[in-house]
Motif scaffolding. Structure first.
Motif, PDB file in Angstrom:
ATOM      1  N   CYS A 166       0.962  -0.919   0.306  1.00  0.00           N
ATOM      2  CA  CYS A 166       0.139  -0.133  -0.200  1.00  0.00           C
ATOM      3  C   CYS A 166       1.086   1.127   0.137  1.00  0.00           C
ATOM      4  O   CYS A 166       1.741   1.680   0.982  1.00  0.00           O
ATOM      5  CB  CYS A 166      -0.850  -0.156   1.575  1.00  0.00           C
ATOM      6  SG  CYS A 166      -2.115   1.230   1.379  1.00  0.00           S
ATOM      7  N   GLY A 167       0.559   2.353  -1.242  1.00  0.00           N
ATOM      8  CA  GLY A 167       1.305   3.325  -1.260  1.00  0.00           C
ATOM      9  C   GLY A 167       0.733   4.535  -0.019  1.00  0.00           C
ATOM     10  O   GLY A 167      -0.045   4.055   0.468  1.00  0.00           O
ATOM     11  N   VAL A 168       2.090   5.438   0.444  1.00  0.00           N
ATOM     12  CA  VAL A 168       1.559   6.083   1.420  1.00  0.00           C
ATOM     13  C   VAL A 168       1.625   7.771   1.077  1.00  0.00           C
ATOM     14  O   VAL A 168       2.280   8.219  -0.182  1.00  0.00           O
ATOM     15  CB  VAL A 168       2.755   6.373   2.314  1.00  0.00           C
ATOM     16  CG1 VAL A 168       2.741   7.086   3.151  1.00  0.00           C
ATOM     17  CG2 VAL A 168       2.817   4.951   3.241  1.00  0.00           C
ATOM     18  N   CYS A 169       0.135   8.154   0.939  1.00  0.00           N
ATOM     19  CA  CYS A 169       0.328   9.400  -0.103  1.00  0.00           C
ATOM     20  C   CYS A 169      -0.328  10.423   0.933  1.00  0.00           C
ATOM     21  O   CYS A 169      -0.593  10.184   2.193  1.00  0.00           O
ATOM     22  CB  CYS A 169      -1.743   8.954  -0.933  1.00  0.00           C
ATOM     23  SG  CYS A 169      -2.201  10.890  -1.246  1.00  0.00           S
ATOM     24  N   ARG A 170       0.043  11.497   0.758  1.00  0.00           N
ATOM     25  CA  ARG A 170       0.046  13.109   1.166  1.00  0.00           C
ATOM     26  C   ARG A 170      -1.337  13.072   1.746  1.00  0.00           C
ATOM     27  O   ARG A 170      -1.750  13.787   3.151  1.00  0.00           O
ATOM     28  CB  ARG A 170       0.108  14.444   0.712  1.00  0.00           C
ATOM     29  CG  ARG A 170       0.181  15.336   1.014  1.00  0.00           C
ATOM     30  CD  ARG A 170       1.126  16.659   0.791  1.00  0.00           C
ATOM     31  NE  ARG A 170       3.008  16.102   0.961  1.00  0.00           N
ATOM     32  CZ  ARG A 170       3.948  16.462   2.117  1.00  0.00           C
ATOM     33  NH1 ARG A 170       3.100  16.887   2.868  1.00  0.00           N
ATOM     34  NH2 ARG A 170       4.634  15.808   1.564  1.00  0.00           N
ATOM     35  N   ASP A 190       4.750  -5.235  -7.211  1.00  0.00           N
ATOM     36  CA  ASP A 190       3.504  -5.015  -6.419  1.00  0.00           C
ATOM     37  C   ASP A 190       4.172  -3.250  -5.905  1.00  0.00           C
ATOM     38  O   ASP A 190       3.178  -2.204  -5.969  1.00  0.00           O
ATOM     39  CB  ASP A 190       3.355  -5.657  -5.323  1.00  0.00           C
ATOM     40  CG  ASP A 190       3.358  -6.794  -5.610  1.00  0.00           C
ATOM     41  OD1 ASP A 190       2.134  -7.399  -6.715  1.00  0.00           O
ATOM     42  OD2 ASP A 190       2.874  -8.135  -4.920  1.00  0.00           O
ATOM     43  N   VAL A 191       5.881  -3.005  -5.405  1.00  0.00           N
ATOM     44  CA  VAL A 191       6.141  -1.968  -5.192  1.00  0.00           C
ATOM     45  C   VAL A 191       6.066  -0.967  -5.933  1.00  0.00           C
ATOM     46  O   VAL A 191       5.681   0.695  -5.875  1.00  0.00           O
ATOM     47  CB  VAL A 191       7.437  -2.148  -4.329  1.00  0.00           C
ATOM     48  CG1 VAL A 191       7.764  -1.145  -3.324  1.00  0.00           C
ATOM     49  CG2 VAL A 191       6.920  -3.100  -2.731  1.00  0.00           C
ATOM     50  N   GLY A 221      10.672  10.158  -4.169  1.00  0.00           N
ATOM     51  CA  GLY A 221       9.979   9.697  -4.570  1.00  0.00           C
ATOM     52  C   GLY A 221       8.827   8.863  -3.576  1.00  0.00           C
ATOM     53  O   GLY A 221       8.418  10.324  -3.273  1.00  0.00           O
ATOM     54  N   ALA A 222       8.612   7.827  -3.544  1.00  0.00           N
ATOM     55  CA  ALA A 222       6.932   7.450  -2.930  1.00  0.00           C
ATOM     56  C   ALA A 222       7.330   6.235  -2.318  1.00  0.00           C
ATOM     57  O   ALA A 222       7.942   5.577  -2.130  1.00  0.00           O
ATOM     58  CB  ALA A 222       6.163   7.082  -3.857  1.00  0.00           C
ATOM     59  N   ALA A 223       6.959   6.396  -0.612  1.00  0.00           N
ATOM     60  CA  ALA A 223       6.827   5.379   0.032  1.00  0.00           C
ATOM     61  C   ALA A 223       6.033   4.511   0.073  1.00  0.00           C
ATOM     62  O   ALA A 223       4.824   4.402   0.029  1.00  0.00           O
ATOM     63  CB  ALA A 223       6.618   5.940   1.313  1.00  0.00           C
ATOM     64  N   VAL A 224       6.291   3.606   0.421  1.00  0.00           N
ATOM     65  CA  VAL A 224       5.226   2.382   0.500  1.00  0.00           C
ATOM     66  C   VAL A 224       5.396   0.955   1.216  1.00  0.00           C
ATOM     67  O   VAL A 224       6.666   0.557   1.761  1.00  0.00           O
ATOM     68  CB  VAL A 224       5.937   1.287  -1.106  1.00  0.00           C
ATOM     69  CG1 VAL A 224       4.728  -0.187  -1.567  1.00  0.00           C
ATOM     70  CG2 VAL A 224       4.854   2.225  -2.476  1.00  0.00           C
ATOM     71  N   LEU A 225       4.178   0.896   1.687  1.00  0.00           N
ATOM     72  CA  LEU A 225       3.900  -0.207   3.097  1.00  0.00           C
ATOM     73  C   LEU A 225       4.182  -1.603   2.240  1.00  0.00           C
ATOM     74  O   LEU A 225       3.382  -2.097   1.276  1.00  0.00           O
ATOM     75  CB  LEU A 225       2.398  -0.026   3.759  1.00  0.00           C
ATOM     76  CG  LEU A 225       2.882   1.462   4.613  1.00  0.00           C
ATOM     77  CD1 LEU A 225       1.534   2.217   5.469  1.00  0.00           C
ATOM     78  CD2 LEU A 225       4.272   1.561   4.991  1.00  0.00           C
ATOM     79  N   VAL A 226       4.961  -3.035   3.175  1.00  0.00           N
ATOM     80  CA  VAL A 226       4.526  -3.921   2.129  1.00  0.00           C
ATOM     81  C   VAL A 226       3.976  -4.555   4.192  1.00  0.00           C
ATOM     82  O   VAL A 226       4.927  -4.783   4.766  1.00  0.00           O
ATOM     83  CB  VAL A 226       6.165  -4.612   1.848  1.00  0.00           C
ATOM     84  CG1 VAL A 226       6.171  -5.982   1.439  1.00  0.00           C
ATOM     85  CG2 VAL A 226       7.079  -3.749   0.404  1.00  0.00           C
TER      86      VAL A 226
END
Ligand SMILES: [Zn+2]
Ligand SMILES: [Zn+2]
Length: 340
Positions: A44-48, A148-149, A331-336
């Motif tokens: 799941c990506g981390v959005c502002r 996925d990431v 870039g973008a943070a992603v939770l695994v």
């Protein structure tokens, strides 16, 4: 899944992320509604926007909500009325969760403006959990080859950046200015460059500037610095209203500034002569339609658009939000999902 429990992050009392407003809770695995899918979250990506929900910048719409609306997962269960999906299918869950399909906006293809629209991770529990649900009609089928990431940030950051780019009506080969260069902007830049635009990036932070140049931007400078040439279009990604007049002044005659964020600090007074005259335009961007999502996912696959990602285990979601707020990664943070 009935009767089983799962771990999920919940916004119990919205407030500054430094004060730990996100709590880890044990909850029943949700039961999908008749027209919904149960999805096991893989990433799941981390959005502002997650930060805005967690800190209370957005009003509470569901107490104790689980944030997260850039979910890549697999179908783990089907509602009674769902067809066309099977257990194990890889799907994306994005911000737009449901519309009424009947109002004048929906009827004219502007479902992003539907007054009855509902959002993942705000009105309903999202992807900072082992499982989530999504109406099947709003689940996105995902291309097979991307992992996925790398895919997760495309589902909000990517789609919104794409809609913002289309909202600027940039002419072919036009000069585009990007204000702020995080998850959304670095994906938008890749599409604009692939379509032949010249891209100038205005952002604080040497690392973000370096990433912009690495991706092919013609220039990178401070957030308030003028670009080296007038712009045909600009997109404001930073949630800073005081950049609106700065960006408007950087536009050439007839240029368009789009504001991509869902939340913006107050805009200082504008001066008509320098900021808006000569048919400059200021436009907002509100959510996206499913068509935007389909178009973007196709364009991204065609041009090989990839998110630069920074991964965290799902068990450390609060740290990802604190790092996002502090600008500690590019870039973008992603939770695994490391829970299951
Ligand atoms: Zn509607
Ligand atoms: Zn988002």
């Amino acid at each position: 899944m009935t009767g089983e429990t799962m771990r999920a992050w919940a916004v119990t009392a919205p407030g500054p992320v430094e004060a730990d407003p996100l709590r880890l809770v044990e909850r029943p695995v949700p039961a999908p509604g008749d027209d919904e899918l149960l999805v096991r979250v893989r990433a799941c990506g981390v959005c502002r926007t997650d930060l805005h929900v967690t800190e209370g910048d957005l009003p509470v719409r569901r107490p104790g909500v689980t944030p997260g609306h850039e979910v890549v997962g697999e179908v783990a269960g089907l509602g009674r009325a769902v067809s066309g999906f099977a257990p194990g299918d890889r799907v994306g869950v994005a911000w737009l969760r449901r519309t009424d399909g009947t109002c004048p906006y929906c009827a004219r293809g502007a479902e992003n403006l539907c007054p009855a629209s509902r959002y993942t991770g705000w009105d309903a529990d999202g992807g900072y959990a082992e499982y989530t649900t999504v109406p099947a009609a709003f689940a996105h089928r995902l291309p097979g080859e991307v992992d996925d990431v790398a895919l997760a940030p495309l589902l909000c950051a990517g789609i919104i950046g794409f809609r913002a780019l289309r909202r600027t009506s940039l002419p072919r080969g036009g000069r585009l200015g990007l204000y702020g260069f995080g998850g959304s902007a670095h994906l938008c830049a890749q599409v604009a460059l692939a379509e032949g635009a010249t891209v100038h990036v205005m952002t604080r932070g040497a690392a973000a500037q370096a990433l912009a140049l690495e991706l092919g931007a013609a220039s990178a400078q401070g957030a308030y610095d003028p670009p080296p040439e007038p712009l045909d279009g600009a997109i404001l990604f930073a949630p800073a209203g005081d950049l609106v007049p700065v960006a408007l002044r950087a536009l050439d005659r007839g240029g368009v500034l789009s504001v991509a964020g869902i939340h913006l600090s107050d805009i200082p007074p504008l001066r008509y002569e320098s900021d808006l005259f000569y048919e400059k335009e200021l436009r907002s961007v509100t959510s996206n339609t499913r068509e935007d999502a389909r178009d973007f996912l196709a364009v991204a696959a065609r041009h090989g658009v990839r998110a630069t990602t920074h991964t965290y285990p799902l068990s450390r979601a609060p740290e990802a939000l604190r790092d996002l707020k502090a600008g500690r990664f590019d870039g973008a943070a992603v939770l695994v999902n490391d829970f299951s």
